[in-house]
Design an enzyme around this catalytic site. Structure first.
Site, short mmCIF file in Angstrom:
data_model
loop_
_atom_site.label_atom_id
_atom_site.label_comp_id
_atom_site.label_asym_id
_atom_site.label_seq_id
_atom_site.Cartn_x
_atom_site.Cartn_y
_atom_site.Cartn_z
N ASN A 91 -7.07 24.92 -28.66
CA ASN A 91 -7.21 24.09 -27.48
C ASN A 91 -8.66 23.76 -27.14
O ASN A 91 -8.93 22.79 -26.45
CB ASN A 91 -6.55 24.81 -26.30
CG ASN A 91 -6.90 24.21 -24.97
OD1 ASN A 91 -6.44 23.14 -24.61
ND2 ASN A 91 -7.74 24.91 -24.21
N TYR A 157 -15.56 11.26 -29.55
CA TYR A 157 -14.40 12.05 -29.13
C TYR A 157 -13.12 11.49 -29.74
O TYR A 157 -12.27 12.24 -30.24
CB TYR A 157 -14.32 12.07 -27.61
CG TYR A 157 -13.25 12.95 -27.04
CD1 TYR A 157 -13.33 14.33 -27.11
CD2 TYR A 157 -12.14 12.39 -26.38
CE1 TYR A 157 -12.34 15.15 -26.57
CE2 TYR A 157 -11.16 13.19 -25.83
CZ TYR A 157 -11.27 14.56 -25.93
OH TYR A 157 -10.29 15.35 -25.38
N LYS A 161 -10.61 13.42 -32.31
CA LYS A 161 -9.20 13.66 -32.03
C LYS A 161 -8.30 12.96 -33.05
O LYS A 161 -7.22 13.49 -33.38
CB LYS A 161 -8.86 13.23 -30.60
CG LYS A 161 -9.52 14.10 -29.53
CD LYS A 161 -9.12 15.58 -29.67
CE LYS A 161 -9.64 16.42 -28.51
NZ LYS A 161 -9.26 17.84 -28.62
N THR A 192 -6.73 19.21 -14.87
CA THR A 192 -7.56 20.36 -15.17
C THR A 192 -8.80 20.35 -14.27
O THR A 192 -9.10 19.34 -13.62
CB THR A 192 -8.03 20.32 -16.63
OG1 THR A 192 -8.83 19.14 -16.81
CG2 THR A 192 -6.85 20.28 -17.59
#
Length: 254
Positions: A91, A157, A161, A192
């Site tokens: 994660n 990013y 991913k 989050t």
């Protein structure tokens, strides 16, 4: 809460906050022994202690996921202290992700790729042999909606991913006959601490992002944790090599 993860030893990286912390608590509540790998010692030990107070089993192992030796040590602790490894939720990731193709410096690119993609490679490289030696199990990698669709404002990013999704599929094919499953979560907006901080600092941008979300809300951390726990349990034996959207229909419209 069921005990479907009873007797399983499971690693979670980035397990001190957000989705990682929620998953660590969920897995422990379902009977797993959880090893939390992260850099923040204070929060890691606090999370493990809270799980123990709630009757679960958890151990914090200081881990920088961008350093292969530290990932190898995390896996070794699982095997030597608890007798094996049966699963992992890879994660760890995130960080400062904003940057266009023309504004991104090479050093920034390297940092984002190291944290969000290379770390998953290191994790799988060391987790899969240990899981095979323990009789099989499951790995879940946390990808993103920008792992299946581009984002011009976060190119490093998004590339990382996308790499996680490809790495997941390749690892699944490599280990399928040895009773190891590898899947990726295609997560959308999740409530989050990172998202809440972004929303507070960038209310207009946050409102725009929520406006694109068909559900009109971000997912709760617990919703992600529950799905990851299902994938790491024996209730999902034929789900393998998949990039599974848990995004409130966001990518359904792409």
């Amino acid at each position: 809460m069921s005990n479907r993860l009873e007797s399983k030893v499971i690693i979670v990286t980035g397990g001190t906050s957000g989705m990682g912390s929620a998953f660590a608590r969920r897995a422990a509540s379902e009977g797993a022994t959880v090893l939390i790998g992260a850099r923040d010692k204070e929060r890691g030990e606090s999370t493990a202690a809270e799980i123990a107070r709630d009757g679960g089993k958890a151990l914090f192992v200081p881990t920088d996921v961008t350093v292969e030796e530290e990932i190898a040590h995390l896996v070794d602790v699982a095997v030597t202290e608890f007798g094996g490894l049966h699963g992992a939720f890879n994660n760890a990731g995130g960080g400062n992700i904003q940057g266009t193709i023309r504004s991104t410096e090479a050093s920034f690119w390297d940092r984002v790729i190291a944290l969000n993609l290379t770390s998953v490679f290191y994790s799988l490289k060391h987790e899969i042999p240990a899981i095979i030696a323990s009789g099989g199990g499951s790995v879940v990698n946390n990808a993103s909606v920008v792992g299946v669709a581009g984002d011009p404002t976060a190119v490093a990013y998004s590339a990382a991913k996308h790499g996680v999704v490809g790495l997941t599929r390749s690892a699944a094919l490599d280990a399928a006959k040895e009773n190891v499953r590898v899947n990726a979560l295609v997560t959308g907006l999740v409530n989050t601490p990172l998202w809440r901080g972004f929303s507070a600092d960038n209310p207009e941008a946050a409102s725009t992002l929520l406006g694109r979300q068909p559900t009109g809300r971000a997912a709760d951390e617990a919703e992600i944790a529950a799905f990851a726990a299902f994938l790491l349990s024996d209730e999902s034996p034929f789900i393998n090599g998949a990039a599974l959207a848990i995004d409130g229909a966001l990518t359904a419209g792409y």
